[in-house]
Design a protein around this motif. Structure first.
Motif, PDB file in Angstrom:
ATOM      1  N   LEU A 279      47.557  48.159  45.449  1.00 37.36           N
ATOM      2  CA  LEU A 279      47.553  49.633  46.089  1.00 37.36           C
ATOM      3  C   LEU A 279      48.296  50.457  45.216  1.00 37.36           C
ATOM      4  O   LEU A 279      48.031  51.725  45.035  1.00 37.36           O
ATOM      5  CB  LEU A 279      48.780  49.598  47.236  1.00 37.36           C
ATOM      6  N   ALA A 280      49.137  50.092  44.068  1.00 35.99           N
ATOM      7  CA  ALA A 280      49.635  50.870  43.033  1.00 35.99           C
ATOM      8  C   ALA A 280      48.543  51.167  42.151  1.00 35.99           C
ATOM      9  O   ALA A 280      48.462  52.387  41.545  1.00 35.99           O
ATOM     10  CB  ALA A 280      50.724  50.137  42.408  1.00 35.99           C
ATOM     11  N   ALA A 281      47.571  50.321  41.913  1.00 32.82           N
ATOM     12  CA  ALA A 281      46.401  50.575  40.913  1.00 32.82           C
ATOM     13  C   ALA A 281      45.548  51.426  41.693  1.00 32.82           C
ATOM     14  O   ALA A 281      44.865  52.557  41.098  1.00 32.82           O
ATOM     15  CB  ALA A 281      45.872  49.222  40.724  1.00 32.82           C
ATOM     16  N   LEU A 293      44.269  52.279  32.456  1.00 29.40           N
ATOM     17  CA  LEU A 293      45.022  51.459  33.232  1.00 29.40           C
ATOM     18  C   LEU A 293      44.645  49.968  33.410  1.00 29.40           C
ATOM     19  O   LEU A 293      45.385  48.940  33.069  1.00 29.40           O
ATOM     20  CB  LEU A 293      44.825  52.011  34.655  1.00 29.40           C
ATOM     21  N   LEU A 294      43.292  49.647  33.021  1.00 27.25           N
ATOM     22  CA  LEU A 294      42.742  48.349  32.978  1.00 27.25           C
ATOM     23  C   LEU A 294      43.142  47.550  31.748  1.00 27.25           C
ATOM     24  O   LEU A 294      43.619  46.370  31.657  1.00 27.25           O
ATOM     25  CB  LEU A 294      41.127  48.369  32.871  1.00 27.25           C
ATOM     26  N   MET A 325      52.487  38.135  37.595  1.00 25.35           N
ATOM     27  CA  MET A 325      51.076  37.614  37.522  1.00 25.35           C
ATOM     28  C   MET A 325      50.476  38.451  38.675  1.00 25.35           C
ATOM     29  O   MET A 325      49.357  39.117  38.640  1.00 25.35           O
ATOM     30  CB  MET A 325      50.672  36.428  37.397  1.00 25.35           C
ATOM     31  N   GLY A 326      51.009  38.250  39.884  1.00 23.33           N
ATOM     32  CA  GLY A 326      50.669  38.691  41.171  1.00 23.33           C
ATOM     33  C   GLY A 326      50.526  40.263  41.213  1.00 23.33           C
ATOM     34  O   GLY A 326      49.834  40.720  41.698  1.00 23.33           O
ATOM     35  N   ALA A 327      51.445  40.898  40.682  1.00 22.39           N
ATOM     36  CA  ALA A 327      51.419  42.330  40.575  1.00 22.39           C
ATOM     37  C   ALA A 327      50.262  42.852  39.943  1.00 22.39           C
ATOM     38  O   ALA A 327      49.806  44.129  40.203  1.00 22.39           O
ATOM     39  CB  ALA A 327      52.869  42.576  39.961  1.00 22.39           C
ATOM     40  N   LEU A 328      49.657  42.107  38.767  1.00 23.24           N
ATOM     41  CA  LEU A 328      48.572  42.310  38.068  1.00 23.24           C
ATOM     42  C   LEU A 328      47.149  41.792  38.598  1.00 23.24           C
ATOM     43  O   LEU A 328      46.160  41.961  37.958  1.00 23.24           O
ATOM     44  CB  LEU A 328      48.850  42.368  36.562  1.00 23.24           C
ATOM     45  N   TRP A 329      47.278  40.840  39.562  1.00 22.19           N
ATOM     46  CA  TRP A 329      46.244  39.981  40.026  1.00 22.19           C
ATOM     47  C   TRP A 329      44.992  40.613  40.135  1.00 22.19           C
ATOM     48  O   TRP A 329      43.833  40.624  39.523  1.00 22.19           O
ATOM     49  CB  TRP A 329      46.662  39.048  41.269  1.00 22.19           C
ATOM     50  N   LEU A 330      44.541  41.374  41.383  1.00 23.67           N
ATOM     51  CA  LEU A 330      43.490  41.958  41.717  1.00 23.67           C
ATOM     52  C   LEU A 330      43.494  43.504  41.377  1.00 23.67           C
ATOM     53  O   LEU A 330      42.527  44.294  41.977  1.00 23.67           O
ATOM     54  CB  LEU A 330      43.058  41.671  43.237  1.00 23.67           C
ATOM     55  N   ALA A 331      44.583  43.693  40.743  1.00 24.80           N
ATOM     56  CA  ALA A 331      44.703  45.394  40.588  1.00 24.80           C
ATOM     57  C   ALA A 331      43.469  45.783  39.555  1.00 24.80           C
ATOM     58  O   ALA A 331      42.964  46.962  39.521  1.00 24.80           O
ATOM     59  CB  ALA A 331      46.049  45.672  39.756  1.00 24.80           C
ATOM     60  N   THR A 332      42.723  44.858  39.042  1.00 22.94           N
ATOM     61  CA  THR A 332      41.686  45.209  38.090  1.00 22.94           C
ATOM     62  C   THR A 332      40.455  45.483  39.014  1.00 22.94           C
ATOM     63  O   THR A 332      39.494  46.488  38.810  1.00 22.94           O
ATOM     64  CB  THR A 332      41.331  44.141  37.123  1.00 22.94           C
ATOM     65  N   GLY A 392      42.562  37.210  27.610  1.00 26.57           N
ATOM     66  CA  GLY A 392      43.299  38.553  28.431  1.00 26.57           C
ATOM     67  C   GLY A 392      43.372  39.597  27.216  1.00 26.57           C
ATOM     68  O   GLY A 392      43.375  40.778  27.519  1.00 26.57           O
ATOM     69  N   ALA A 393      43.682  39.249  26.030  1.00 29.42           N
ATOM     70  CA  ALA A 393      43.913  40.097  24.647  1.00 29.42           C
ATOM     71  C   ALA A 393      42.637  40.823  24.478  1.00 29.42           C
ATOM     72  O   ALA A 393      42.605  41.891  24.445  1.00 29.42           O
ATOM     73  CB  ALA A 393      44.473  39.526  23.669  1.00 29.42           C
ATOM     74  N   PHE A 394      41.565  40.214  24.480  1.00 28.08           N
ATOM     75  CA  PHE A 394      40.386  40.405  24.123  1.00 28.08           C
ATOM     76  C   PHE A 394      39.731  41.505  25.146  1.00 28.08           C
ATOM     77  O   PHE A 394      39.450  42.624  24.686  1.00 28.08           O
ATOM     78  CB  PHE A 394      39.191  39.236  24.109  1.00 28.08           C
ATOM     79  N   SER A 395      40.094  41.500  26.526  1.00 25.25           N
ATOM     80  CA  SER A 395      39.704  42.385  27.505  1.00 25.25           C
ATOM     81  C   SER A 395      40.405  43.724  27.316  1.00 25.25           C
ATOM     82  O   SER A 395      39.861  44.689  27.424  1.00 25.25           O
ATOM     83  CB  SER A 395      40.100  41.702  28.966  1.00 25.25           C
TER      84      SER A 395
END
Length: 413
Positions: A279-281, A293-294, A325-332, A392-395
């Motif tokens: 929701l924050a994303a 942001l991504l 990790m959950g806070a960033l999980w599906l924020a993408t 993850g760093a690559f992305s």
């Protein structure tokens, strides 16, 4: 004064329920790793490959179902997806060999595609106003996280009095029941067949020639790798590698007495934290650059995963990792789908996002499959975990050059 369009419409509400149920079942498969492997004396890689194939089929099916929805309608595509999903679960419930599980995983994966993000986000995106679109996409994505909150614990609870086979049958019934909700999903009118045939190929060619679309495609790989690896293997990882839960502690006092239970709860915590994160994303995506942001989300994931594996695995670090990790999980997801819609328009969002999502599911296949293979080879998950840190760093890096503005010359309605 202009009347504001309400954000909670029947399309949004039904879409949330479908995503929630679909993802509750999908998120539970990691719980079955140990029971199925122990019953048949399989290597960890055998059932892991079935989950990996499921993720690959989901990725292949996503653009297909997106195109089907754009051709024959969203509700018909969802019905097909639900029937295929339930059939895959029922057939898997009667499977006794790795090959059978791996074969029926194709049906489950295609079913997830038909009831998942590609179709639901596209119809919700079309139904939402410009002001509400970013948050609407985030709410639907958060509903997927809500499904994850209770999916793994529900599977763990059902396994206390049902066999894993009977649990699969229960899940199949839940998926089929979603069809009853579809009459309330009154989506906006679709484009005509002539319009679709005239411009879909043109938009695909323009997108494929655009370097930004390639970067979005590449960047979504690590999201799939990390999420699928954790969903499929984290319950077993915690069960086997976490320190003991001490009697008299907070976890023990609330009924979490084994590392197996903690593993299921960890998946639930990830989903719970991600509701707020997603929701924050969605809120931020309306106000700030989606590509930055991504990139920030992938940096955060990389740091959290690296720190977790560098320190001893204890119940406390499992909980901290799950929340972080959950806070960033599906924020993408709302940011990536919103970026696709922003650059390439809404008419073919389902197809274009579905193709990008295929990269996500290639990553999912690699994360789940490598997790099983490397566990069997080395007896632990450390190597595959560090690969996840690297991708993850690559992305984070590849999102930075994306050109975040509408592509010129698109043929759109």
């Amino acid at each position: 004064m202009q009347e504001r369009t309400p954000i909670f419409t029947p399309v949004l509400i039904v879409g949330c329920v479908i995503i929630m149920a679909s993802f509750a079942v999908r998120a539970s498969f990691g719980v079955f790793q140990i029971p199925i492997a122990e019953e048949f004396s399989w290597l960890r890689a055998e059932f892991s490959l079935a989950i990996a194939i499921q993720n690959l089929a989901w990725g292949i099916g996503q653009p297909i179902f997106g195109a089907v929805a754009e051709k024959i309608g969203d509700r018909r595509a969802i019905i097909i997806g639900a029937v295929v999903y339930a059939a895959g679960l029922l057939l898997s419930a009667n499977s006794t060999t790795p090959l059978e599980h791996q074969a029926y995983a194709w049906l489950v994966g295609f079913g997830i595609a038909g009831t998942g993000f590609g179709v639901i986000l596209a119809v919700v995106g079309r139904a939402a106003s410009d002001d509400n679109r970013s948050m609407s996409l985030a709410i639907v994505t958060a509903a997927g996280s809500a499904g994850q909150v209770f999916g793994a614990p529900a599977a763990e609870w059902l396994l206390t009095f049902l066999t894993w086979q009977a649990t699969f049958v229960v899940f199949a019934a839940v998926i089929l029941s979603l069809i009853l909700l579809l009459p309330a999903m009154c989506a906006p009118a679709m484009a005509s067949r002539a319009e679709l045939e005239e411009s879909l190929g043109q938009i695909l060619v323009k997108a494929f020639r655009d370097p930004s679309y390639t970067l979005i495609f590449l960047g979504f790989f690590s999201c799939g790798y990390q999420l699928a690896f954790i969903t499929a293997h984290f319950p077993a990882f915690v069960t086997e590698m976490c320190g003991p839960i001490l009697a008299g502690g907070v976890l023990h006092n609330i009924g979490i007495t084994t590392t197996s239970a903690l593993g299921a709860v960890a998946i639930s915590l990830i989903g719970l934290a991600n509701i707020a994160g997603t929701l924050a994303a969605g809120w931020a995506g309306k106000r700030y650059s989606k590509k930055y942001l991504l990139a920030g989300i992938y940096v955060g994931r990389t740091v959290i995963a690296a720190l977790f594996i560098m320190f001893p695995i204890t119940p406390a670090t499992v909980i901290l990792f799950s929340v972080g990790m959950g806070a960033l999980w599906l924020a993408t997801v709302p940011l990536t789908s919103g970026l696709v819609a922003h650059i390439y328009g809404l008419r073919y969002m389902g197809t274009l996002y579905g193709i990008v999502f295929f990269s996500h599911q290639l990553g999912s296949f690699m994360g789940v499959w490598l997790g099983g293979r490397m566990y069997d080879a080395y007896g632990n998950y450390e190597a595959v975990w560090w690969i996840g840190v690297a991708v993850g760093a690559f992305s984070a890096i590849v999102h930075l050059p994306i050109r975040e503005k509408r592509l010129e010359g698109l043929v759109t309605a």
